[in-house]
Write an enzyme that holds these catalytic residues in place. Structure first.
Site, PDB file in Angstrom:
ATOM      1  N   ASN A 212       0.669  -1.230  -0.134  1.00 26.33           N
ATOM      2  CA  ASN A 212       0.042   0.035   0.101  1.00 26.33           C
ATOM      3  C   ASN A 212       0.938   1.142   0.038  1.00 26.33           C
ATOM      4  O   ASN A 212       0.464   2.300  -0.498  1.00 26.33           O
ATOM      5  CB  ASN A 212      -0.875  -0.093   1.166  1.00 26.33           C
ATOM      6  CG  ASN A 212      -2.274  -0.938   0.881  1.00 26.33           C
ATOM      7  OD1 ASN A 212      -2.416  -1.388  -0.036  1.00 26.33           O
ATOM      8  ND2 ASN A 212      -3.186  -0.958   1.728  1.00 26.33           N
ATOM      9  N   CYS A 264      -8.086   2.721   3.226  1.00 22.12           N
ATOM     10  CA  CYS A 264      -6.800   1.995   3.180  1.00 22.12           C
ATOM     11  C   CYS A 264      -5.678   2.765   3.134  1.00 22.12           C
ATOM     12  O   CYS A 264      -4.865   2.821   4.039  1.00 22.12           O
ATOM     13  CB  CYS A 264      -6.935   0.722   2.343  1.00 22.12           C
ATOM     14  SG  CYS A 264      -7.976  -0.571   2.613  1.00 22.12           S
ATOM     15  N   LYS A 327     -13.593   6.383  -4.656  1.00 19.92           N
ATOM     16  CA  LYS A 327     -13.363   6.037  -6.171  1.00 19.92           C
ATOM     17  C   LYS A 327     -14.688   5.458  -6.955  1.00 19.92           C
ATOM     18  O   LYS A 327     -15.670   5.183  -5.966  1.00 19.92           O
ATOM     19  CB  LYS A 327     -12.325   4.964  -6.096  1.00 19.92           C
ATOM     20  CG  LYS A 327     -12.691   3.617  -5.444  1.00 19.92           C
ATOM     21  CD  LYS A 327     -11.523   2.912  -5.620  1.00 19.92           C
ATOM     22  CE  LYS A 327     -11.967   1.287  -5.787  1.00 19.92           C
ATOM     23  NZ  LYS A 327     -10.529   0.427  -5.778  1.00 19.92           N
TER      24      LYS A 327
HETATM   25  C1  UDX Z   1      -6.147  -0.280  -1.921  1.00 20.32           C
HETATM   26  C2  UDX Z   1      -5.223  -1.211  -2.502  1.00 20.32           C
HETATM   27  O1  UDX Z   1      -5.086  -1.031  -3.829  1.00 20.32           O
HETATM   28  C3  UDX Z   1      -5.341  -2.621  -2.161  1.00 20.32           C
HETATM   29  O2  UDX Z   1      -4.741  -3.528  -2.700  1.00 20.32           O
HETATM   30  C4  UDX Z   1      -5.473  -2.613  -0.723  1.00 20.32           C
HETATM   31  O3  UDX Z   1      -6.022  -3.893  -0.290  1.00 20.32           O
HETATM   32  C5  UDX Z   1      -6.654  -2.066   0.021  1.00 20.32           C
HETATM   33  O4  UDX Z   1      -6.272  -0.361  -0.350  1.00 20.32           O
HETATM   34  P1  UDX Z   1      -8.608   0.403  -2.601  1.00 20.32           P
HETATM   35  O5  UDX Z   1      -8.568   1.460  -1.280  1.00 20.32           O
HETATM   36  O6  UDX Z   1     -10.070  -0.050  -2.629  1.00 20.32           O
HETATM   37  O7  UDX Z   1      -7.682  -0.419  -2.552  1.00 20.32           O
HETATM   38  O8  UDX Z   1      -8.241   1.603  -3.555  1.00 20.32           O
HETATM   39  P2  UDX Z   1      -7.434   1.851  -4.880  1.00 20.32           P
HETATM   40  O9  UDX Z   1      -7.925   1.213  -6.091  1.00 20.32           O
HETATM   41  O10 UDX Z   1      -6.087   1.369  -4.557  1.00 20.32           O
HETATM   42  O11 UDX Z   1      -7.621   3.487  -4.805  1.00 20.32           O
HETATM   43  C6  UDX Z   1      -7.065   4.159  -3.787  1.00 20.32           C
HETATM   44  C7  UDX Z   1      -7.201   5.565  -4.163  1.00 20.32           C
HETATM   45  O12 UDX Z   1      -6.366   6.083  -5.160  1.00 20.32           O
HETATM   46  C8  UDX Z   1      -8.647   6.141  -4.754  1.00 20.32           C
HETATM   47  O13 UDX Z   1      -9.057   7.317  -4.140  1.00 20.32           O
HETATM   48  C9  UDX Z   1      -8.253   6.332  -5.950  1.00 20.32           C
HETATM   49  O14 UDX Z   1      -9.104   7.352  -6.583  1.00 20.32           O
HETATM   50  C10 UDX Z   1      -6.540   6.817  -6.102  1.00 20.32           C
HETATM   51  N1  UDX Z   1      -5.852   6.703  -7.141  1.00 20.32           N
HETATM   52  C11 UDX Z   1      -5.491   5.499  -7.837  1.00 20.32           C
HETATM   53  C12 UDX Z   1      -5.306   7.836  -7.924  1.00 20.32           C
HETATM   54  O15 UDX Z   1      -5.502   8.954  -7.586  1.00 20.32           O
HETATM   55  N2  UDX Z   1      -4.411   7.513  -9.094  1.00 20.32           N
HETATM   56  C13 UDX Z   1      -4.122   6.349  -9.248  1.00 20.32           C
HETATM   57  O16 UDX Z   1      -3.630   6.195 -10.319  1.00 20.32           O
HETATM   58  C14 UDX Z   1      -4.902   5.152  -8.869  1.00 20.32           C
END
Ligand code: UDX
Length: 437
Positions: A212, A264, A327
């Site tokens: 993470n 997370c 998201k």
């Molecule tokens: C994350 C991890 O990906 C996952 O493996 C772990 O188990 C839990 O935390 P999640 O919180 O569901 O999962 O969301 P993720 O898809 O990782 O996105 C996290 C945040 O980053 C979101 O707010 C998303 O909008 C943002 N994000 C993601 C960006 O701003 N830019 C990106 O390129 C990717």
């Protein structure tokens, strides 16, 4: 196999349903009666694509039940701990109250050779402490740390076909008896070639924190590049395309925008820094403070850009925020950058209307002072500026020509860099992206 899943939130509810789908007999246990009642009626207590269909499907088989009674765990030989580890109030560290309570409640119901599997994200050292407690009560039982990597919005697929399994066992060795038990639990995904790695407890705990932290760093890296692009007139989306073509870098998680949020990444990097501090290794993770700071700066920058779009003052301006969830494909608003920005704009005197396909009731519970409108057309009526902050497909697909007649001023801030700037400009809109000219 007979399995108990303790904690039925985003992680546990999905895990319970998926374990039943794999053919196991599963009981899901949670202290929240409302959640258990919903799950028992095959209703998902939160939005997660395909979860409800899966609940209906597996409950028909009779292999999945839910209860608030911990003694129901007694019939199972494998027990998954899936409770939350939120950030402590007023501190960076993780609050382990739910893990400790679940563990204490489970201990009296363990039988010889049972396997307890921790899936919650915990500070390194937690597994060793819990294993010690278990050893005092049921010495023949085993503790495995088996971190979960699922992404909200893709949780079912990520659980049934994960990238990898990590098993942390006390001796870090393949010949640990719990390894074969967990191999049986996951026999289907393992049979399709999913890699699995056996390691010790602290390494397994650290794998999750490190993964993470890496993802958060990648996002903050590209957001830092966006700041530099803005200062030079360069385009961060093209920059990301170009560097992402290098296999060693990769294009994923290089989307510049309003930054990361959710239940997370933000709290996990903070808990990791706090734990490193306790261990005397805080210097190793000081870069995460910068990762966090870059991320939080994005939110302030949106407010500044919104002010510019509104002609220099936010006072009395009608702003519509498209998206409240942290998201798309989720109704989770925990540490949602979109909502934190909406609240800040409201505090600075604008009249903010928030719309979202799934997250409005959760958003209204957290920020009751904001206005909410389910219907996008109604939400954008008479707006002085639109802010696209969560990139749901329906907002990506918005027709700028059709919207023009609804708003007061055709101005849009694309907080996720997902719109076709040329198309919006051609339709007469003032378009602003992030790190784009
Ligand atoms: C994350 C991890 O990906 C996952 O493996 C772990 O188990 C839990 O935390 P999640 O919180 O569901 O999962 O969301 P993720 O898809 O990782 O996105 C996290 C945040 O980053 C979101 O707010 C998303 O909008 C943002 N994000 C993601 C960006 O701003 N830019 C990106 O390129 C990717």
């Amino acid at each position: 196999m007979r399995i108990s899943v303790i904690g039925c939130g985003y992680l546990g509810a999905v895990h319970a349903a998926c374990m039943a789908k794999l053919g196991h007999e599963v009981v899901g246990i949670d202290v929240d009666e409302r959640k258990i009642a919903a799950l028992a009626a095959a209703k998902a207590p939160f939005y997660e694509p395909s979860l409800e269909d899966l609940l209906v499907e597996v409950q028909k088989t009779g292999r999945l039940t839910f209860t608030t009674d911990m003694s129901a765990a007694a019939g199972s030989s494998v027990h998954f701990i899936c409770v939350g580890t939120p950030q402590k109030k007023g501190e960076n560290g993780a609050d382990l109250a739910f893990v400790d309570a679940a563990f204490a409640a489970l201990l009296p119901h363990l039988s010889e050779d049972d396997v307890v599997v921790g899936k919650s994200t915990v500070p390194v050292g937690t597994a060793a402490r819990l294993a010690q407690l278990m050893n005092e009560r049921q010495p023949s039982a085993h503790l495995v740390w088996n971190p979960e990597f699922l992404r909200e919005g893709h949780a079912v697929a990520d659980t049934l076909q994960p990238d990898r399994f990590v098993y942390g066992v006390s001796n870090g060795s393949e010949d640990h008896p719990a390894v074969a038990v967990l191999d049986d639990v996951y026999s289907q995904p393992l049979a399709t070639g999913t890699p699995r790695l056996v390691t010790d407890h602290p390494t397994a705990e650290l794998v999750k924190a490190a993964a993470n932290s890496f993802l958060a760093t990648k996002i903050s890296f590209i957001n830092a590049m966006a700041e530099v692009c803005e200062a030079t007139g360069a385009d961060v989306t093209q920059l990301a395309d170009a560097i992402g073509m290098d296999d060693r870098i990769g294009r994923k998680f290089l989307h510049a925008g309003i930054g990361f949020g959710g239940g997370c990444l933000p709290k996990d990097i903070r808990a990791f820094m706090a734990r490193a501090g306790e261990l005397g290794a805080d210097q190793a993770l000081t870069f995460l403070r910068e990762v966090d700071a870059i991320n939080m700066r994005r939110r302030t920058r949106v407010v500044e850009l919104a002010r510019e779009l509104c002609g220099g003052s936010l006072l009395g301006k009608r702003i519509t925020v498209l998206g409240a969830a942290f998201k798309p494909e989720s109704d989770d608003v925990r540490d949602s950058p979109a909502l934190s920005i909406a609240a800040q704009l409201q505090l600075q005197g604008s009249v903010v209307t928030v719309t979202d396909p799934k997250a409005l009731s959760n958003a209204a519970r957290r920020f009751p002072e904001l206005h909410y409108q389910e219907d996008t057309d109604k939400a954008v009526q008479k707006a002085d500026a639109l802010l696209l902050l969560t990139e749901w497909q329906e907002y990506r697909d918005l027709d700028p020509y059709a919207l023009t007649s609804l708003v007061t001023s055709p101005s849009i801030l694309d907080g996720r860099n997902v719109l076709d700037a040329a198309k919006w400009r051609a339709a007469g809109w003032t378009y602003r992206g992030f790190g784009r000219p």
